[in-house]
Design a protein around this motif. Structure first.
Motif, PDB file in Angstrom:
ATOM      1  N   LEU A 106      45.174 -35.466 -19.127  1.00 51.01           N
ATOM      2  CA  LEU A 106      45.186 -34.101 -18.604  1.00 51.01           C
ATOM      3  C   LEU A 106      45.724 -34.140 -17.179  1.00 51.01           C
ATOM      4  N   TYR A 138      36.399 -42.298  -8.596  1.00 51.25           N
ATOM      5  CA  TYR A 138      35.840 -42.660  -9.905  1.00 51.25           C
ATOM      6  C   TYR A 138      36.764 -43.573 -10.705  1.00 51.25           C
ATOM      7  N   GLY A 139      37.716 -44.246 -10.019  1.00 55.68           N
ATOM      8  CA  GLY A 139      38.614 -45.156 -10.734  1.00 55.68           C
ATOM      9  C   GLY A 139      39.380 -44.429 -11.818  1.00 55.68           C
ATOM     10  N   HIS A 140      39.435 -45.054 -13.011  1.00 56.58           N
ATOM     11  CA  HIS A 140      40.139 -44.421 -14.129  1.00 56.58           C
ATOM     12  C   HIS A 140      39.178 -43.759 -15.112  1.00 56.58           C
ATOM     13  N   VAL A 141      37.909 -43.629 -14.722  1.00 56.37           N
ATOM     14  CA  VAL A 141      36.908 -43.184 -15.701  1.00 56.37           C
ATOM     15  C   VAL A 141      37.232 -41.813 -16.281  1.00 56.37           C
ATOM     16  N   LEU A 142      37.530 -40.849 -15.409  1.00 58.54           N
ATOM     17  CA  LEU A 142      37.753 -39.494 -15.928  1.00 58.54           C
ATOM     18  C   LEU A 142      39.015 -39.429 -16.794  1.00 58.54           C
ATOM     19  N   LEU A 165      40.351 -41.846 -18.595  1.00 56.52           N
ATOM     20  CA  LEU A 165      40.178 -42.559 -19.864  1.00 56.52           C
ATOM     21  C   LEU A 165      39.084 -41.951 -20.734  1.00 56.52           C
ATOM     22  N   ALA A 166      37.994 -41.563 -20.092  1.00 57.31           N
ATOM     23  CA  ALA A 166      36.839 -41.107 -20.878  1.00 57.31           C
ATOM     24  C   ALA A 166      36.962 -39.638 -21.271  1.00 57.31           C
ATOM     25  N   MET A 167      37.647 -38.832 -20.448  1.00 54.35           N
ATOM     26  CA  MET A 167      37.816 -37.411 -20.754  1.00 54.35           C
ATOM     27  C   MET A 167      39.246 -37.100 -21.192  1.00 54.35           C
ATOM     28  N   PHE A 197      41.922 -38.779 -22.262  1.00 59.17           N
ATOM     29  CA  PHE A 197      42.425 -39.312 -23.529  1.00 59.17           C
ATOM     30  C   PHE A 197      41.844 -38.566 -24.739  1.00 59.17           C
ATOM     31  N   PRO A 198      40.518 -38.530 -24.873  1.00 59.98           N
ATOM     32  CA  PRO A 198      39.998 -37.844 -26.073  1.00 59.98           C
ATOM     33  C   PRO A 198      40.334 -36.354 -26.115  1.00 59.98           C
ATOM     34  N   LEU A 199      40.432 -35.741 -24.927  1.00 60.33           N
ATOM     35  CA  LEU A 199      40.716 -34.307 -24.945  1.00 60.33           C
ATOM     36  C   LEU A 199      42.162 -34.060 -25.329  1.00 60.33           C
ATOM     37  N   HIS A 206      40.072 -43.030 -31.298  1.00 56.87           N
ATOM     38  CA  HIS A 206      38.809 -42.739 -30.628  1.00 56.87           C
ATOM     39  C   HIS A 206      37.971 -41.719 -31.406  1.00 56.87           C
ATOM     40  N   GLY A 265      38.867 -38.131 -30.834  1.00 59.84           N
ATOM     41  CA  GLY A 265      38.779 -37.534 -29.499  1.00 59.84           C
ATOM     42  C   GLY A 265      37.431 -36.864 -29.368  1.00 59.84           C
ATOM     43  N   PHE A 308      39.942 -52.810 -22.342  1.00 59.43           N
ATOM     44  CA  PHE A 308      38.492 -53.002 -22.245  1.00 59.43           C
ATOM     45  C   PHE A 308      38.087 -54.467 -22.473  1.00 59.43           C
TER      46      PHE A 308
END
Lengths: 366, 366
Positions: free
Chosen positions: A191, A203-207, A209-211, A213-215, A242, A245, A317
């Protein structure tokens, strides 16, 4: 006992690495002067901001990304019998139209050859020359169907440039249906950075990768659904990365929003259509890369245990500690499956490999 | 038998409607010349593009949005004993700093008075003057704790302007914790239009409502988590709209991405922190506005049946047919609860109302 099959596992094959190393624009691979011992892979715009030290740009790319021996060693270590490998993002989306067709042939042949080195252990999802004309894309689908180890294609969400709900993709979807090639739908763009707010850098790449990508995946597949792709191509099969998503969780809301939408109602589009649940149980497969029993259960309830397929996302990962052998990410996905199917061994076997063997026709070349 | 309680149900009280009608910029309410019989509510930028006919701008706003008698009639029709009403978006985010404090007082008093007309049946989540200075916001939290029917506050995702992970919100979170006021976290802005692609207009509001809203919530709550809000405010309670957006489904992936993140690791932020699952079971409540058994089960598994609260989203998602009395959306949520808790009547009673009575202290004023 069914074999264990990993259907979400990436490689950058030799020909692709050569291309990445020869490029100077995103995506590319380079050694920066201040990080001489480690190649860095830059795949997203902005990841190579010159103000950043070389050691912060993109991510280090070691031989686990391109050395097929390391893939096999990883498989042995984690008791994985077969892997269906796929090119990692960003695939060929960025190539000029007149180069894409030839590059796709070279790279797909390259991967097919890698698979042939380990007969019965490696299969692959091919890569399409999406920036070329539709004829070229369709020809590569036809050609892939003649390659011994090809079992479908990996696709990002941009399609020919404007998404997977583009009617111009109809010949592509028709060819994939005709040759019984499954799409492995995988995110890449995420996004826009603006949605994460001004503290995203903390927050590094967390948002992303975790939000993101799946969104991205969920939006792409919902656009396919809304544009009637599966009403026109009733046998088109799509494996969603995933665990979809967020599709299993949001399916009820999507269906409710469709039914209540004034615009769709006015255009007669709320009725005489295949609904989300029908698509989830007929055309969609989900990988089991979700790292929790909660998510996995939702995926099973949405699509059925016979449509869920184990995956690892290797080589991403990697182990949490530098000297650790254990891949925490792999164990999280194994653990979720064993918890979700405690006492239902047959279903667990299906998710771990039986489903993949059946759906992707992996028994032929043992 | 516990009462049935609806904790996700919106109103635009009289004072707020007066304000919307007096405005000429988004958000506002107006009768357009080509739509003289119906007021239109415009709450998002771009919804009042002058090229669109008045009948396509925003959405029609009838008396069900502001007439409290209609709320009670709706409750009676659907056997809802108590409702915890809240101002619908966009709340007061758009007000100049020097007006927000006074407007919040007027509007909260207005809603409290509406509740007093139906003792024991109506409670409310107050609205904060977020564009004012922090002292003014904290004062309104203190004042709300003295209003008989107030049970918390509704909050969008923008906070003081840069999100809910803003350290400047600490005094606000501290005051909410001190007065045991719950935050009802609700989306409004969605995602930028660009993420839906060029054919978004073909799909009505489906992508905005079905994807943008839940994803906005998920990003907001994950930012709170990553910034350590719950490490600093261990008793801050947040009720998430739409069963957490997509949080229950993505929790495993979020936790995995945190553990594997190089930047967070380098800053010692992957350890000595409260993890996603801990927050989900200690500080987060989820509404049951998810329209499917699949989503509801995931919410239960993530947070526990004793943390899930029935809601309707009234007056949005009205009956599908103009002359129908049945609210399909309400029945979808009732249906999901009865399926998910078949044979577990006590848990179902908790979700339908028992949990809300306990968590929001609704037994006092019967």
């Amino acid at each position: 006992m069914a074999p264990i099959v990993d259907i979400h596992t990436h490689v950058y094959p030799p020909k692709y690495m050569d291309m990445l190393r020869s490029r100077t624009e995103v995506p590319y691979v380079r050694n920066f002067p201040d990080a001489p011992d480690s190649s860095r892979l830059i795949i997203l715009p902005g990841e190579d901001d010159p103000s950043m030290p070389g050691t912060s740009r993109g991510r280090p790319i070691g031989s686990e990304y391109f050395d097929i021996k390391q893939k096999i060693a990883f498989m042995d270590q984690h008791k994985i019998d077969k892997s269906v490998i796929s090119l990692a993002n960003p695939w060929l989306d960025f190539l000029p139209a007149d180069e894409a067709g030839q590059k796709a042939i070279e790279i797909n042949d390259d991967v097919n050859e890698q698979c042939s080195l380990y007969p019965g252990r490696l299969y692959f999802f091919g890569t399409l020359p999406l920036s070329a004309d539709t004829d070229t894309i369709v020809k590569e689908i036809e050609r892939l169907s003649t390659l011994k180890y090809a079992r479908g294609v990996i696709l990002g969400t941009s399609g020919l440039g404007s998404g997977l709900d583009d009617p111009a993709l109809d010949p592509v979807y028709a060819a994939l249906s005709k040759y019984n090639q499954l799409i492995f739908l995988h995110p890449h763009y995420g996004l826009p950075n603006s949605v994460y707010g001004p503290r995203v850098g903390d927050y590094g790449h967390v948002l992303h990768l975790a939000m993101g990508f799946p969104l991205e995946t969920t939006i792409a597949v919902t656009r396919m659904l809304l544009s009637g792709v599966w009403d026109r191509h009733t046998s088109l099969n799509v494996l969603l990365a995933h665990s979809g998503g967020t599709l299993p969780f949001l399916a009820g809301r999507i269906e409710s929003c469709i039914l209540h939408d004034g615009h769709l109602k006015a255009h007669g589009k709320t009725q005489n259509r295949r609904d989300v649940w029908d698509i989830l149980k007929t055309n969609i497969y989900l990988d089991a890369v979700i790292y929790s029993e909660v998510g996995l259960n939702a995926a099973v309830e949405a699509s059925g245990a016979d449509r869920l397929l184990f995956g690892t996302d290797h080589p991403f990962f990697p182990p949490l500690e530098e000297d650790a052998k254990e891949w925490h990410s792999v164990n999280a996905n194994y653990g979720a499956i064993s918890k979700a199917f405690a006492g239902a061994d047959e279903k667990a076997q299906g998710v771990l490999g039986g489903n993949a063997v059946r759906i992707l026709r992996l028994e032929d070349d043992m």
